[in-house]
Design an enzyme around this catalytic site. Structure first.
Site, PDB file in Angstrom:
ATOM      1  N   HIS A 197       0.839  -1.204   0.000  1.00  0.00           N
ATOM      2  CA  HIS A 197       0.000   0.000   0.000  1.00  0.00           C
ATOM      3  C   HIS A 197       0.872   1.251   0.000  1.00  0.00           C
ATOM      4  CE1 HIS A 197      -3.355   2.693   1.485  1.00  0.00           C
ATOM      5  NE2 HIS A 197      -2.306   3.326   1.986  1.00  0.00           N
ATOM      6  N   GLU A 198       1.846   1.286   0.892  1.00  0.00           N
ATOM      7  CA  GLU A 198       2.683   2.491   0.983  1.00  0.00           C
ATOM      8  C   GLU A 198       3.514   2.674  -0.280  1.00  0.00           C
ATOM      9  OE1 GLU A 198       2.099   4.615   3.108  1.00  0.00           O
ATOM     10  OE2 GLU A 198       0.909   3.394   4.480  1.00  0.00           O
TER      11      GLU A 198
ATOM     12  N   HIS B 253       1.821   4.402  -3.162  1.00  0.00           N
ATOM     13  CA  HIS B 253       1.742   5.867  -3.124  1.00  0.00           C
ATOM     14  C   HIS B 253       2.838   6.487  -3.999  1.00  0.00           C
ATOM     15  CE1 HIS B 253      -1.482   6.662  -0.360  1.00  0.00           C
ATOM     16  NE2 HIS B 253      -0.949   5.928   0.601  1.00  0.00           N
TER      17      HIS B 253
END
Length: 527
Positions: free
Chosen positions: A281-282, A285
């Site tokens: 998820h990170e 980004h």
């Protein structure tokens, strides 16, 4: 890349195969025998028609993709392994207790913890990582794509001697006892973080997040972009708790920073570096901030919200498996969510209000739920009890739930149409290509249109029906309206899928009056 399918019109290459061979030979050396060639498509920031040249030289065999219009070499892949493997003792699934899909209803049952595996490889993709994950001769968690270490004093630099050293050389096998606090297994946590960040680098590379697209590498191997920006991955950072983040500099060549914090709900604490869903998820980004609208970042309200949704989507879709039921419930970060704010329903809700699912009776979110004047908590539908405080609907993660829900429905539709292998890869490619086709700081509707445009470019619009059905289901139908991306107030959701006939404009509609049987005035109207 993939061979030229019949549905995609290649046109006549500007340069012949013989010239492509000459370019390749000049690059890697004299061929031993006749090189093989064929036309292929390379999905990058846009589809590129290329000559694939397979060429064997004295030291090695190479595959090169030479632009059929310009003669530029886009890919140089050495097929002869000449760099060293490394071994990593890691969890190769979602977490130490993987359970995805999750529970079918809100249950407190926790899945059994699993053992780690010793994985030996140089890289997931030799094209994405030509030097491997760790350069030959090196023996720590520092490579061309990722620099992973501890930052337990939160000063944004590596703690002394916090990059694990392989013993024996290039073997990263460290003890892990999850009954102890994370400080007892720092080396294992850093190795896990290094593994997943490199894994994500290679997966996204194959989706088009290459050097020329602004990806994260120290050495770009002459393939475009600016080097010097490997991901700085910091494990057990104490700057916060119950969170993680990823800072993406807007300028290619400046390294991003991933900070992984400790989740302190359970006893002992849990290290989210062991939770692949949070790590991916990170990292995602970084992808969206570098690609959407040319890489200006996601600063507007709607755009920032979709950033969280894109990240949830990429994490869950990349970790999914062929045996997973697309209509089941998917809990985002179920492992790290254990006892977060006290809940033990973490493998149903994860760290979101609802599970990601195609079932509207379990995840009812639609476009109106980003608007503070329209959002509705949907009484009667079970919601994560940790959300007792209601932040405004335009809070980024709450918006992200709406966007990921729409993408999750689109994914399910494509898997049902094409099967898992093709459908899952296709939706990943379309969403990734859609980032490139979005304007700077898009609205939800502009990001929707970019994915539809990506399908038109890639497949000629073969999946238009399935994509529109998913978007319309979540209120992003043809008639939906939106304010500027700087606001979420005043969006207008609509549930109409694309039809073969659309009449526009229909402002005010058509109203006729007259007595029973007519005549009616006006009798007709032209659009």
């Amino acid at each position: 890349f993939f061979p030229n399918p019949g549905k995609l019109k290649a046109g006549k290459p500007a340069i012949p195969a013989t010239q492509a061979v000459a370019v390749a030979t000049n690059d890697v050396g004299k061929a031993l025998g006749a090189p093989a060639t064929r036309l292929v498509w390379l999905p990058a920031t846009e589809l590129k028609l290329c000559w694939e040249v397979m060429i064997t030289t004295a030291p090695a065999t190479y595959r090169l993709l030479v632009d059929a219009l310009t003669g530029q070499i886009w890919v140089r892949d050495c097929l002869t392994a000449d760099y060293s493997d490394a071994s990593y003792r890691v969890f190769t699934s979602d977490s130490p207790s993987p359970y995805s899909p999750g529970h079918s209803s809100p249950l407190t049952t926790q899945p059994t913890e699993i053992a780690r595996s010793l994985v030996t490889l140089s890289a997931l993709s030799s094209n994405a990582s030509p030097a491997g994950w760790i350069n030959d001769g090196d023996n720590t968690t520092l490579g061309n794509n990722v620099d992973a270490y501890l930052d337990r004093d939160a000063n944004n630099t590596a703690d002394p001697d916090s990059r694990p050293t392989g013993n024996p050389a290039r073997t990263f096998d460290f003890p892990l006892d999850l009954t102890q606090a994370p400080v007892a297994y720092t080396n294992a946590a850093v190795v896990q973080l290094f593994y997943w960040c490199n894994w994500m680098h290679d997966k996204l590379y194959d989706l088009g997040f290459t050097e020329a697209a602004g990806n994260f590498q120290t050495d770009n191997f002459g393939r475009g972009g600016v080097g010097g920006d490997a991901v700085l991955a910091e494990a057990q950072d104490i700057a916060q708790t119950n969170n993680a983040n990823f800072y993406t500099p807007p300028t290619d060549g400046v390294p991003p920073r991933m900070q992984m914090f400790i989740f302190n709900g359970p006893t002992p604490d849990r290290d989210c570096a062991l939770d692949a869903e949070i790590v991916l998820h990170e990292y995602a980004h970084g992808l969206t901030n570098r690609r959407v609208g040319g890489g200006v970042g996601l600063g507007a309200r709607q755009s920032a919200g979709m950033g969280e949704g894109w990240s949830d989507f990429f994490a869950l879709a990349l970790l999914s498996e062929a045996t997973d039921n697309v209509n089941s419930n998917y809990a985002m970060a179920g492992y790290s969510g254990y006892r977060y704010a006290g809940t033990t329903l973490n493998y149903y809700y994860g760290i979101r209000r609802y599970p990601y699912t195609t079932d509207l009776l379990k995840n009812p979110l639609t476009l109106r739920d980003i608007d503070p004047s329209q959002a509705n908590n949907r009484p009667g539908i079970s919601r994560n009890p940790t959300f007792t405080v209601n932040p405004l609907p335009y809070e980024t993660h709450r918006q992200g739930e709406v966007w990921c829900s729409a993408l999750w429905d689109a994914r399910a539709n494509l898997i049902k149409k094409h099967g898992f292998a093709t459908g899952n890869q296709l939706i990943l490619q379309l969403v990734c290509d859609g980032l490139n086709l979005s304007p700077p700081n898009p609205t939800f509707l502009e990001a929707r249109d970019a994915i539809l445009q990506a399908d038109l470019v890639l497949t000629g619009g073969a999946n238009k029906k399935e994509l529109w059905a998913a978007f319309a289901k979540r209120g992003l139908g043809v008639s939906a309206t939106s304010t500027a991306s700087t606001s979420t107030t005043g969006v207008g959701e609509a549930f109409d899928p694309l039809d073969n006939l659309q009449v526009s404009p229909m402002t005010g509609g058509m109203t006729t009056v007259g007595r029973f049987g007519g005549p009616f005035v006006p009798s007709c109207q032209t659009f």
